[in-house]
Motif scaffolding. Structure first.
Motif, PDB file in Angstrom:
ATOM      1  N   ALA A   9      -3.424 -10.722   3.264  1.00 11.06           N
ATOM      2  CA  ALA A   9      -4.561  -9.926   3.693  1.00 11.06           C
ATOM      3  C   ALA A   9      -4.375  -8.471   3.257  1.00 11.06           C
ATOM      4  CB  ALA A   9      -4.703 -10.003   5.210  1.00 11.06           C
ATOM      5  N   PHE A  10      -5.491  -7.793   3.078  1.00 11.29           N
ATOM      6  CA  PHE A  10      -5.431  -6.371   2.768  1.00 11.29           C
ATOM      7  C   PHE A  10      -4.877  -5.633   3.984  1.00 11.29           C
ATOM      8  CE2 PHE A  10      -7.049  -2.101   1.908  1.00 11.29           C
ATOM      9  CZ  PHE A  10      -6.786  -1.995   0.554  1.00 11.29           C
ATOM     10  N   PRO A  11      -4.080  -4.566   3.785  1.00 11.01           N
ATOM     11  CA  PRO A  11      -3.498  -3.847   4.932  1.00 11.01           C
ATOM     12  C   PRO A  11      -4.579  -3.276   5.843  1.00 11.01           C
ATOM     13  CG  PRO A  11      -3.241  -2.591   2.906  1.00 11.01           C
ATOM     14  CD  PRO A  11      -3.676  -3.962   2.503  1.00 11.01           C
ATOM     15  N   THR A  12      -4.295  -3.238   7.122  1.00 12.09           N
ATOM     16  CA  THR A  12      -5.271  -2.742   8.093  1.00 12.09           C
ATOM     17  C   THR A  12      -5.487  -1.245   7.977  1.00 12.09           C
ATOM     18  OG1 THR A  12      -4.499  -4.471   9.581  1.00 12.09           O
ATOM     19  CG2 THR A  12      -5.888  -2.779  10.541  1.00 12.09           C
ATOM     20  N   GLY A  13      -4.490  -0.531   7.494  1.00 11.89           N
ATOM     21  CA  GLY A  13      -4.622   0.899   7.281  1.00 11.89           C
ATOM     22  C   GLY A  13      -3.971   1.310   5.972  1.00 11.89           C
ATOM     23  N   GLY A  63       4.037   5.505   9.545  1.00  8.51           N
ATOM     24  CA  GLY A  63       3.361   4.376  10.179  1.00  8.51           C
ATOM     25  C   GLY A  63       2.872   3.284   9.262  1.00  8.51           C
ATOM     26  N   PHE A  64       3.096   3.410   7.949  1.00  9.09           N
ATOM     27  CA  PHE A  64       2.670   2.353   7.041  1.00  9.09           C
ATOM     28  C   PHE A  64       3.780   1.309   6.885  1.00  9.09           C
ATOM     29  CE2 PHE A  64      -0.780   4.732   4.403  1.00  9.09           C
ATOM     30  CZ  PHE A  64      -1.545   4.845   5.552  1.00  9.09           C
ATOM     31  N   GLY A  65       3.404   0.123   6.387  1.00  7.75           N
ATOM     32  CA  GLY A  65       4.368  -0.954   6.218  1.00  7.75           C
ATOM     33  C   GLY A  65       5.076  -0.897   4.878  1.00  7.75           C
ATOM     34  N   ARG A  66       6.274  -1.427   4.820  1.00  5.41           N
ATOM     35  CA  ARG A  66       7.042  -1.458   3.575  1.00  5.41           C
ATOM     36  C   ARG A  66       6.556  -2.546   2.627  1.00  5.41           C
ATOM     37  NH1 ARG A  66      12.246   1.060   3.736  1.00  5.41           N
ATOM     38  NH2 ARG A  66      12.946  -0.373   2.111  1.00  5.41           N
ATOM     39  N   SER A  69       1.462  -3.761   1.060  1.00  7.71           N
ATOM     40  CA  SER A  69       0.589  -3.135   0.044  1.00  7.71           C
ATOM     41  C   SER A  69      -0.195  -1.943   0.576  1.00  7.71           C
ATOM     42  CB  SER A  69      -0.403  -4.160  -0.544  1.00  7.71           C
ATOM     43  OG  SER A  69       0.279  -5.252  -1.120  1.00  7.71           O
ATOM     44  N   SER A  70       0.209  -1.388   1.716  1.00  6.53           N
ATOM     45  CA  SER A  70      -0.518  -0.243   2.265  1.00  6.53           C
ATOM     46  C   SER A  70      -0.188   1.059   1.536  1.00  6.53           C
ATOM     47  CB  SER A  70      -0.214  -0.086   3.756  1.00  6.53           C
ATOM     48  OG  SER A  70       1.181   0.081   3.976  1.00  6.53           O
ATOM     49  N   ILE A  71       0.935   1.082   0.803  1.00  6.53           N
ATOM     50  CA  ILE A  71       1.350   2.299   0.099  1.00  6.53           C
ATOM     51  C   ILE A  71       0.868   2.230  -1.349  1.00  6.53           C
ATOM     52  CG2 ILE A  71       3.330   3.617  -0.728  1.00  6.53           C
ATOM     53  CD1 ILE A  71       4.863   2.658   1.730  1.00  6.53           C
ATOM     54  N   PRO A  72      -0.011   3.159  -1.758  1.00  7.24           N
ATOM     55  CA  PRO A  72      -0.465   3.150  -3.158  1.00  7.24           C
ATOM     56  C   PRO A  72       0.551   3.819  -4.067  1.00  7.24           C
ATOM     57  CG  PRO A  72      -1.529   4.942  -1.985  1.00  7.24           C
ATOM     58  CD  PRO A  72      -0.667   4.217  -0.964  1.00  7.24           C
ATOM     59  N   GLU A  73       0.709   3.281  -5.268  1.00  8.04           N
ATOM     60  CA  GLU A  73       1.533   3.932  -6.288  1.00  8.04           C
ATOM     61  C   GLU A  73       0.626   4.886  -7.072  1.00  8.04           C
ATOM     62  OE1 GLU A  73       4.671   4.065  -6.955  1.00  8.04           O
ATOM     63  OE2 GLU A  73       5.433   2.521  -5.606  1.00  8.04           O
ATOM     64  N   SER A  74       0.490   6.114  -6.570  1.00  3.74           N
ATOM     65  CA  SER A  74      -0.505   7.041  -7.128  1.00  3.74           C
ATOM     66  C   SER A  74       0.136   8.206  -7.872  1.00  3.74           C
ATOM     67  CB  SER A  74      -1.385   7.582  -5.999  1.00  3.74           C
ATOM     68  OG  SER A  74      -0.604   8.196  -4.975  1.00  3.74           O
ATOM     69  N   LYS A 370      -3.027  13.111   8.244  1.00  2.00           N
ATOM     70  CA  LYS A 370      -4.105  12.164   7.978  1.00  2.00           C
ATOM     71  C   LYS A 370      -3.579  10.727   7.875  1.00  2.00           C
ATOM     72  CE  LYS A 370      -7.151  15.598   5.909  1.00  2.00           C
ATOM     73  NZ  LYS A 370      -8.255  15.464   6.878  1.00  2.00           N
ATOM     74  N   VAL A 371      -2.375  10.590   7.332  1.00  2.00           N
ATOM     75  CA  VAL A 371      -1.760   9.266   7.316  1.00  2.00           C
ATOM     76  C   VAL A 371      -1.562   8.773   8.759  1.00  2.00           C
ATOM     77  CG1 VAL A 371       0.301   7.952   6.697  1.00  2.00           C
ATOM     78  CG2 VAL A 371      -0.646   9.616   5.096  1.00  2.00           C
ATOM     79  N   ILE A 372      -1.104   9.667   9.629  1.00  2.00           N
ATOM     80  CA  ILE A 372      -0.919   9.304  11.037  1.00  2.00           C
ATOM     81  C   ILE A 372      -2.262   8.916  11.660  1.00  2.00           C
ATOM     82  CG2 ILE A 372      -0.282  10.206  13.309  1.00  2.00           C
ATOM     83  CD1 ILE A 372       1.816  11.947  11.844  1.00  2.00           C
ATOM     84  N   GLN A 373      -3.332   9.656  11.311  1.00  2.00           N
ATOM     85  CA  GLN A 373      -4.646   9.316  11.843  1.00  2.00           C
ATOM     86  C   GLN A 373      -5.084   7.925  11.387  1.00  2.00           C
ATOM     87  OE1 GLN A 373      -6.965  12.763  10.469  1.00  2.00           O
ATOM     88  NE2 GLN A 373      -7.134  13.441  12.602  1.00  2.00           N
ATOM     89  N   VAL A 374      -4.860   7.621  10.106  1.00  2.00           N
ATOM     90  CA  VAL A 374      -5.201   6.288   9.607  1.00  2.00           C
ATOM     91  C   VAL A 374      -4.408   5.222  10.358  1.00  2.00           C
ATOM     92  CG1 VAL A 374      -4.999   4.744   7.614  1.00  2.00           C
ATOM     93  CG2 VAL A 374      -5.956   7.036   7.318  1.00  2.00           C
ATOM     94  N   ALA A 375      -3.106   5.455  10.508  1.00  2.00           N
ATOM     95  CA  ALA A 375      -2.268   4.481  11.213  1.00  2.00           C
ATOM     96  C   ALA A 375      -2.721   4.310  12.654  1.00  2.00           C
ATOM     97  CB  ALA A 375      -0.804   4.914  11.150  1.00  2.00           C
ATOM     98  N   THR A 376      -3.156   5.397  13.282  1.00  5.61           N
ATOM     99  CA  THR A 376      -3.640   5.327  14.661  1.00  5.61           C
ATOM    100  C   THR A 376      -4.897   4.469  14.750  1.00  5.61           C
ATOM    101  OG1 THR A 376      -2.723   7.499  15.209  1.00  5.61           O
ATOM    102  CG2 THR A 376      -4.534   6.702  16.578  1.00  5.61           C
TER     103      THR A 376
END
Length: 780
Positions: A9-13, A63-66, A69-74, A370-376
């Motif tokens: 599944a796509f990551p929730t945040g 707060g993102f997962g390892r 796929s929640s972390i973009p390689e940008s 903002k990352v924390i807000q997304v995770a929240t």
């Protein structure tokens, strides 16, 4: 039927991207060391790998997962569009010798495309949608041979995987890539890069296969071109390209799940087209756009709700954002939380700011916050609103406190703005002004000048740093700046420039300098944001009503004028650019804020004029940048943006010449607005685009002065006299000699003195060649 490639599944945040320059600009410093020869390519690669790893670690801590796929390689060494150019092998023929036999390009070649070399001009540079980020423009023609020429995106995914992370590779989508391209020099008239889509798609398909083989579960394809109505391609052609591209890629059997992100606005008529394809996830900008209506096929997609503003730094209404996410659930059972854009546009961490007032800090959210807000919000999606009641209440309390804080509203500022009349926005007839200015200034035909800033040496920067730290006395600092002004004025006299500038040694940044001297602003210590390549800025924070307590620039300009008989330009940054290059309050319309800034600048211009300064330049390089991407919003924007410039400049006498400066934007769509600014002289970028803009000026019937920017200061190369002469000749083919000024295309602050002096000498030599050939004399 194709096999569904999404194995999870796509990551929730998630976020659409993260700042890549480093928390202390480590990438900038390493890249510039590589350019200077102080660092090898291997050493640069090591620094970059460390920054990528630090980003992954940081995002997990926030707060993102390892492995979800929640972390973009940008990451990018310079620009994400340049990365795509290199990945698909779209190297212009003038750089063919840089390409290895196997089609690859090393780091030296990569940077050469961005910076040019010898007689080979760099790729053109322009603004990335309505942001202050600049991208490099691809050049595509029938001769372009697309191939998978770089697997860097795969290697960086594998690097992350080896460190225990399952990340999400990121790439500019094929439609946006071609929409942002220009026709190559070899292309025939009327050629559209979008016509090469079918030739490009196999390269994207091959890359998707390589990523799937490496273990990628999702890939992010950024398609902001789909939300813009300002791109000069028929909308029907764009929508057909979307259907074709994602019809082909969606049916490709060996690939990761496709997440198509569309930041900077609403997808509108592109949404049902995307929904009809086999892409698995669609990103919606719900800060600039609104929750769409249900369309066929949308219920089967993961909808990635961009409710956290990636374009600004305010903490905002977190509870309101959560309600928007909840409303998206009516469209699909699969919903994720995201930022509206990449966090490329904001600094790393507000906790790095030790000098900002505590109250202001409580209103802010930089990238990490903002990352924390997304995770929240993602936690609230899975566990329910009650699980995040505390953070929602804290954000609401900060928002309420901000609305009533001292300085947010200033009665005297608002009363002055409310009392304005139409006459405050108008100057006299242009023909009368031109006659008065010719008599007052006595300039030659094709007058020469620069845009304002001169190179800032290490000594200047050290002196400013010592002054700010309190280790250099104010008078000693003033004496050092005056000495530098004297040197710059003497240099311009020696070169032969007709209109002199003081060089701006006292200014750290063309916006921050004014923000430090205007009420209603705050400035950061470490709030660095990438503008282009290794160029970083610290956008100021416009948090309250704006006014000017005391004159800002007058003493420096008057001192410079005392050193020369030639006219000295007073140098100001215009109201639209101050807004565009700051983080602006979001609690009132931009036009209202711009009017306050304009009144402060009007006071400054009046003081310059009273002190004997006969030319004042009010820079507006961001005029085109802020143009809304939706045509329905153009009229309102152009009304207040043009009005704010006129309000700032309309209080002077006919004899006072008002200049403005615009750079790195497509001017054709705003040529009428540029005319309506009613500046006496408008200087423009023209060198990188090889004078394309002068044809737009000719077609628009523009009759005021035009400063043709024939020297490209964003490249370290020194243009020859012959090259500059040819560019000036091209300008004069389209613009009457009476209107033409000669100047670089932008300020010289970021360049070195050797290249600057050499280039300016060549610019003056080219001007003399053309003057002599045309028999130009003073007063003609």
């Amino acid at each position: 039927m194709p096999i569904s490639p999404a194995s999870s599944a796509f990551p929730t945040g998630t976020i659409l991207g993260y700042p890549r320059i480093g928390r202390r600009r480590e990438l900038k410093k390493a890249v510039e060391a590589f350019w200077s020869g102080a660092m090898s390519a291997g050493e640069l690669e090591t620094v970059a790998a460390g920054l990528r790893q630090a980003t992954r670690d940081r995002l997990v801590d926030l707060g993102f997962g390892r492995t979800d796929s929640s972390i973009p390689e940008s990451f990018s060494y310079y620009d994400q569009v340049l990365d795509t150019i290199v990945a698909v092998g779209a190297i212009p023929t003038r750089f063919a010798e840089l390409v290895a036999a196997d089609g690859t390009l090393d780091l030296t070649g990569y940077f050469t495309l961005a910076r040019g070399e010898g007689e080979n001009l760099p790729l053109e540079m322009t603004k990335w949608f309505d942001s202050n980020y600049h991208y490099l423009v691809p050049e595509i023609g029938p001769e372009t041979v697309f191939s998978l020429a770089s697997d860097r995106i795969v290697r960086e995914f594998v690097e992350a995987k080896a460190a225990g992370f399952l990340t999400r590779p990121q790439l500019v989508g094929p439609v946006t890539f071609l929409l942002l391209s220009k026709a190559s020099d070899e292309a025939p008239a009327g050629f559209s890069p979008l016509s090469r889509l079918n030739d490009l798609l196999p390269v994207y398909a091959a890359l998707l296969t390589r990523l799937a083989d490496a273990g990628a579960e999702w890939v992010q394809l950024d398609e902001p071109g789909l939300v813009s109505e300002s791109i000069d391609v028929p909308r029907a052609d764009t929508l057909a390209a979307v259907a074709s591209a994602y019809g082909v890629l969606g049916q490709h059997r060996i690939r990761p799940g496709l997440f198509v992100a569309a930041p900077y606005g609403s997808l509108d008529d592109a949404l049902p087209v995307l929904a009809a394809t086999a892409v698995e996830a669609i990103g919606l900008d719900l800060v600039r756009g609104s929750v769409p209506l249900a369309v066929p096929g949308l219920a089967e997609k993961t909808l990635v709700a961009g409710v956290i503003d990636g374009h600004n730094i305010w903490r905002g209404d977190l509870a309101g954002a959560f309600e928007i996410v909840q409303s998206v659930r009516a469209l699909s059972d699969s919903v994720s939380v995201c930022t509206s854009t990449s966090l490329l546009h904001v600094p790393h961490d507000v906790r790095d700011e030790k000098s900002l007032p505590a109250a202001l800090v409580s209103w802010l959210a930089f990238a990490d916050q903002k990352v924390i807000q997304v995770a929240t919000l993602a936690r609230g999606l899975t566990a329910g609103r009650a699980a995040i009641a505390g953070p929602l209440a804290d954000a609401a309390a900060a928002l309420a406190a901000r609305s009533t804080a001292p300085g947010v509203h200033d009665g005297s500022v608002r009363a002055r703005a409310a009392a304005l009349t139409d006459s405050d926005f108008r100057r006299g007839n242009y023909a009368d002004r031109l006659s008065a200015q010719d008599a007052a200034l006595q300039l030659p035909a094709l007058p020469t000048t620069t845009i304002g800033s001169f190179p800032q040496t290490a000594d200047i920067r050290r002196a400013r740093a010592r002054f700010l730290k309190g280790t250099l006395a104010a008078q000693d600092y003033r004496n050092l700046m005056r000495a530098e002004i004297g040197r710059v004025v003497a240099l311009q006299e020696e070169i032969g420039l007709d209109v002199i500038v003081h060089g701006e040694p006292e200014r750290n940044d063309m916006v921050q300098y004014f923000a430090e001297n205007l009420d209603g602003f705050a400035v950061t210590e470490n709030g660095w944001v990438q503008s282009y390549g290794s160029r970083c800025t610290r956008p100021s924070i416009l948090w309250g009503d704006v006014s000017r307590p005391t004159p800002i620039t007058v003493d420096w300009s008057v001192y410079a004028q005392s050193l020369t008989a030639k006219p000295v330009k007073g140098m100001l940054t215009g109201p639209v650019t101050i807004l565009a290059w700051s983080f602006v309050r979001d609690d009132q319309p931009l036009g209202e804020t711009a009017r306050q800034v304009s009144l402060a600048l009007r006071d400054e211009i009046g003081d310059l004029e009273a002190a004997g300064i006969k030319i004042v330049q009010v820079d507006e390089p961001a005029l085109r940048e802020l143009l809304p991407l939706k045509k329905k919003n153009h009229a309102d924007y152009l009304d207040w943006s043009v009005g704010s410039f006129r309000l700032a400049t309309a209080g002077v006498a006919d004899e006072t010449q008002i200049h403005t400066h615009l750079c790195y934007s497509e001017f054709g769509v705003v040529i009428e607005a540029i005319r309506n600014l009613d500046a006496d002289v408008t200087s423009i970028e023209a060198a990188r685009s090889r004078m394309e803009v002068v044809r737009e000026i000719e077609a628009g019937g523009f009759d005021h002065g035009i400063g043709a920017g024939i020297y490209d200061i964003h490249s370290p190369r020194v243009p020859s006299v012959e090259e500059l002469t040819a560019l000036l000749d091209t300008a004069l083919e389209s613009i009457p000699e009476r209107q033409v000024w000669v100047n670089p295309d932008c300020g010289l602050k970021t360049r070195g003195y050797d290249e600057t002096v050499h280039s300016l000498h060549n610019m003056l030599a080219a001007t003399r060649v053309v003057r002599e050939r045309r028999g130009a004399v003073v007063g003609v």
